[in-house]
Design a protein around this motif. Structure first.
Motif, PDB file in Angstrom:
ATOM      1  N   ALA A 119       0.572  -0.928  -0.603  1.00 44.51           N
ATOM      2  CA  ALA A 119      -0.569   0.123  -0.051  1.00 44.51           C
ATOM      3  C   ALA A 119       0.392   0.650  -0.067  1.00 44.51           C
ATOM      4  N   VAL A 120       0.282   2.403  -0.742  1.00 40.65           N
ATOM      5  CA  VAL A 120       0.612   3.815  -0.221  1.00 40.65           C
ATOM      6  C   VAL A 120      -0.314   4.527   0.973  1.00 40.65           C
ATOM      7  N   VAL A 121       0.333   5.047   1.579  1.00 42.20           N
ATOM      8  CA  VAL A 121      -0.473   5.634   2.608  1.00 42.20           C
ATOM      9  C   VAL A 121      -0.021   7.180   1.989  1.00 42.20           C
ATOM     10  N   LEU A 122      -1.242   8.355   1.488  1.00 44.84           N
ATOM     11  CA  LEU A 122      -1.046   9.443   1.371  1.00 44.84           C
ATOM     12  C   LEU A 122      -1.186  10.292   2.835  1.00 44.84           C
ATOM     13  N   VAL A 123      -0.218  11.501   2.831  1.00 44.22           N
ATOM     14  CA  VAL A 123      -0.636  11.364   4.109  1.00 44.22           C
ATOM     15  C   VAL A 123      -0.535  13.181   3.730  1.00 44.22           C
ATOM     16  N   ASP A 124      -1.424  13.749   4.222  1.00 49.54           N
ATOM     17  CA  ASP A 124      -1.595  15.796   3.941  1.00 49.54           C
ATOM     18  C   ASP A 124      -0.842  16.243   5.322  1.00 49.54           C
ATOM     19  N   THR A 125       0.234  17.134   5.445  1.00 49.45           N
ATOM     20  CA  THR A 125       0.704  17.180   6.703  1.00 49.45           C
ATOM     21  C   THR A 125       0.068  18.720   6.991  1.00 49.45           C
ATOM     22  N   ARG A 126      -0.754  19.021   6.776  1.00 48.21           N
ATOM     23  CA  ARG A 126      -2.286  19.900   7.493  1.00 48.21           C
ATOM     24  C   ARG A 126      -2.917  19.827   8.264  1.00 48.21           C
ATOM     25  N   ARG A 127      -2.468  17.881   8.171  1.00 46.80           N
ATOM     26  CA  ARG A 127      -4.061  16.638   8.883  1.00 46.80           C
ATOM     27  C   ARG A 127      -3.102  15.973   8.461  1.00 46.80           C
ATOM     28  N   ILE A 128      -1.817  16.097   9.410  1.00 47.26           N
ATOM     29  CA  ILE A 128      -1.090  14.454   9.682  1.00 47.26           C
ATOM     30  C   ILE A 128      -1.718  13.431  10.877  1.00 47.26           C
ATOM     31  N   GLU A 129      -2.762  14.213  12.097  1.00 49.27           N
ATOM     32  CA  GLU A 129      -3.194  13.048  12.265  1.00 49.27           C
ATOM     33  C   GLU A 129      -4.235  11.891  11.829  1.00 49.27           C
ATOM     34  N   VAL A 130      -4.711  12.301  10.569  1.00 52.13           N
ATOM     35  CA  VAL A 130      -5.852  11.511  10.265  1.00 52.13           C
ATOM     36  C   VAL A 130      -5.180   9.963   9.510  1.00 52.13           C
ATOM     37  N   CYS A 131      -4.007  10.368   9.542  1.00 51.28           N
ATOM     38  CA  CYS A 131      -3.732   8.513   9.037  1.00 51.28           C
ATOM     39  C   CYS A 131      -2.858   8.405   9.692  1.00 51.28           C
ATOM     40  N   PHE A 132      -3.318   8.456  11.699  1.00 51.16           N
ATOM     41  CA  PHE A 132      -2.608   7.988  12.700  1.00 51.16           C
ATOM     42  C   PHE A 132      -3.513   6.070  12.638  1.00 51.16           C
ATOM     43  N   GLU A 133      -4.605   6.529  12.531  1.00 54.12           N
ATOM     44  CA  GLU A 133      -5.715   5.288  13.079  1.00 54.12           C
ATOM     45  C   GLU A 133      -5.132   4.483  11.031  1.00 54.12           C
ATOM     46  N   VAL A 134      -4.650   5.262  10.291  1.00 56.55           N
ATOM     47  CA  VAL A 134      -4.623   4.219   8.881  1.00 56.55           C
ATOM     48  C   VAL A 134      -3.401   3.201   8.703  1.00 56.55           C
ATOM     49  N   ILE A 135      -2.659   3.917   9.852  1.00 56.08           N
ATOM     50  CA  ILE A 135      -0.960   3.555   9.581  1.00 56.08           C
ATOM     51  C   ILE A 135      -1.276   2.022  10.559  1.00 56.08           C
ATOM     52  N   THR A 136      -1.649   2.589  11.909  1.00 54.71           N
ATOM     53  CA  THR A 136      -2.322   1.413  13.147  1.00 54.71           C
ATOM     54  C   THR A 136      -3.413   0.252  11.976  1.00 54.71           C
ATOM     55  N   ARG A 137      -3.862   0.877  11.334  1.00 57.65           N
ATOM     56  CA  ARG A 137      -4.519  -0.445  10.454  1.00 57.65           C
ATOM     57  C   ARG A 137      -3.838  -1.327   9.756  1.00 57.65           C
ATOM     58  N   LEU A 138      -2.539  -0.375   8.850  1.00 58.74           N
ATOM     59  CA  LEU A 138      -2.139  -1.391   7.642  1.00 58.74           C
ATOM     60  C   LEU A 138      -1.002  -2.525   8.599  1.00 58.74           C
ATOM     61  N   GLU A 139      -0.845  -1.949   9.340  1.00 59.73           N
ATOM     62  CA  GLU A 139       0.768  -2.437  10.455  1.00 59.73           C
ATOM     63  C   GLU A 139      -0.594  -3.835  11.237  1.00 59.73           C
ATOM     64  N   ASP A 140      -1.563  -3.637  11.962  1.00 61.23           N
ATOM     65  CA  ASP A 140      -2.426  -4.858  11.953  1.00 61.23           C
ATOM     66  C   ASP A 140      -2.691  -6.056  11.176  1.00 61.23           C
ATOM     67  N   ARG A 141      -2.744  -5.824  10.235  1.00 65.28           N
ATOM     68  CA  ARG A 141      -2.977  -6.000   8.566  1.00 65.28           C
ATOM     69  C   ARG A 141      -1.862  -7.703   8.057  1.00 65.28           C
ATOM     70  N   ARG A 142      -0.651  -6.410   8.797  1.00 68.82           N
ATOM     71  CA  ARG A 142       0.560  -6.277   8.050  1.00 68.82           C
ATOM     72  C   ARG A 142       0.907  -6.565   6.862  1.00 68.82           C
ATOM     73  N   VAL A 143       0.265  -5.197   6.163  1.00 67.67           N
ATOM     74  CA  VAL A 143       0.761  -4.783   4.836  1.00 67.67           C
ATOM     75  C   VAL A 143       1.465  -3.972   4.965  1.00 67.67           C
ATOM     76  N   PRO A 144       2.232  -4.575   4.043  1.00 68.69           N
ATOM     77  CA  PRO A 144       4.255  -3.207   3.940  1.00 68.69           C
ATOM     78  C   PRO A 144       3.446  -2.362   3.098  1.00 68.69           C
ATOM     79  N   PHE A 145       3.846  -1.232   3.168  1.00 65.49           N
ATOM     80  CA  PHE A 145       3.462   0.290   2.736  1.00 65.49           C
ATOM     81  C   PHE A 145       5.067   1.157   2.836  1.00 65.49           C
ATOM     82  N   VAL A 146       4.711   1.979   2.438  1.00 61.61           N
ATOM     83  CA  VAL A 146       5.238   3.534   1.780  1.00 61.61           C
ATOM     84  C   VAL A 146       4.149   4.647   1.934  1.00 61.61           C
ATOM     85  N   VAL A 147       5.106   5.685   3.234  1.00 59.01           N
ATOM     86  CA  VAL A 147       4.523   6.851   2.680  1.00 59.01           C
ATOM     87  C   VAL A 147       4.523   8.000   2.011  1.00 59.01           C
TER      88      VAL A 147
END
Length: 207
Positions: A119-147
């Protein structure tokens, strides 16, 4: 009509419509992130075929349900997924699936992530907090990703090591910048994911 003498030279799908050309390998990749970070834009920018989108106009029905801080001006939202395709070379084709960003549609992620290689995790630095849960879900699923930090014109810019610390990412997870409106930039972000996946596979073989 004389079917025996009819012209059938145009029968079958056009070459541009064939999902997997002969000899190529297809890889499923997911573009994920919070609401309004540019997922639909990225898929549309990089896709070599007309992208499939499921954007719908946001209505009053979502008031009090959707929480979209920093993106209040956005008038449409993805309600199912985005889909596109890009050929990296003659042997490798990426099928891109963009996820819905609003949390009430996250139940769809289960099906979208099935069979995904990364997966590619897209991040908006104006609202960086919105990706915290996204990254947690990927880590829980053990899906490799780049930001991939989407460089919105008005967004603040931070050194990548600072972003890594803010996102609590391990040193091995790549962080890149990209412009979701620019095809070459998006392609580079996808290539960084492919390189990362290759590295992980090589590490597993050598373990």
């Amino acid at each position: 009509m004389d079917y025996a003498s009819s012209d059938t030279t145009d029968a079958g799908p056009r070459g541009t419509d064939v999902l997997l050309p002969h000899g190529a390998r297809g890889v499923k990749v997911v573009i994920v992130g919070g609401f309004g970070v540019g997922k639909t834009t990225m898929v549309g920018s990089v896709s070599e075929i007309p992208p499939l989108t499921t954007e719908e106009t946001m209505t009053q029905a979502g008031v009090g349900i959707d929480h979209n801080p920093g993106a209040e001006g956005k008038k449409t939202t993805t309600v199912a997924m985005d889909f596109g395709r890009i050929s990296i070379n003659q042997e490798l084709i990426l099928y891109l699936f963009g996820t819905p960003g609003q949390e009430r549609f996250w139940f769809l992620w289960n099906g979208i992530f099935e069979g995904a290689l990364g997966a590619v995790v897209l991040v908006d630095t104006r609202r960086i907090e919105v990706c915290f849960e996204v990254i947690t879900r990927l880590e829980d699923r053990r899906v490799p990703f780049v930001v991939a930090v989407n460089t919105f014109p008005e967004a603040p810019q931070y050194p990548l090591p600072d972003l890594r610390a803010a996102l609590a990412l391990g040193e091995s997870v790549p962080i890149v910048t990209c412009d979701a409106r620019d095809r070459a930039s998006c392609r580079d972000a996808l290539l960084s994911l492919m390189v990362y996946l290759f590295t992980l596979a090589a590490d597993q073989e050598n373990a």
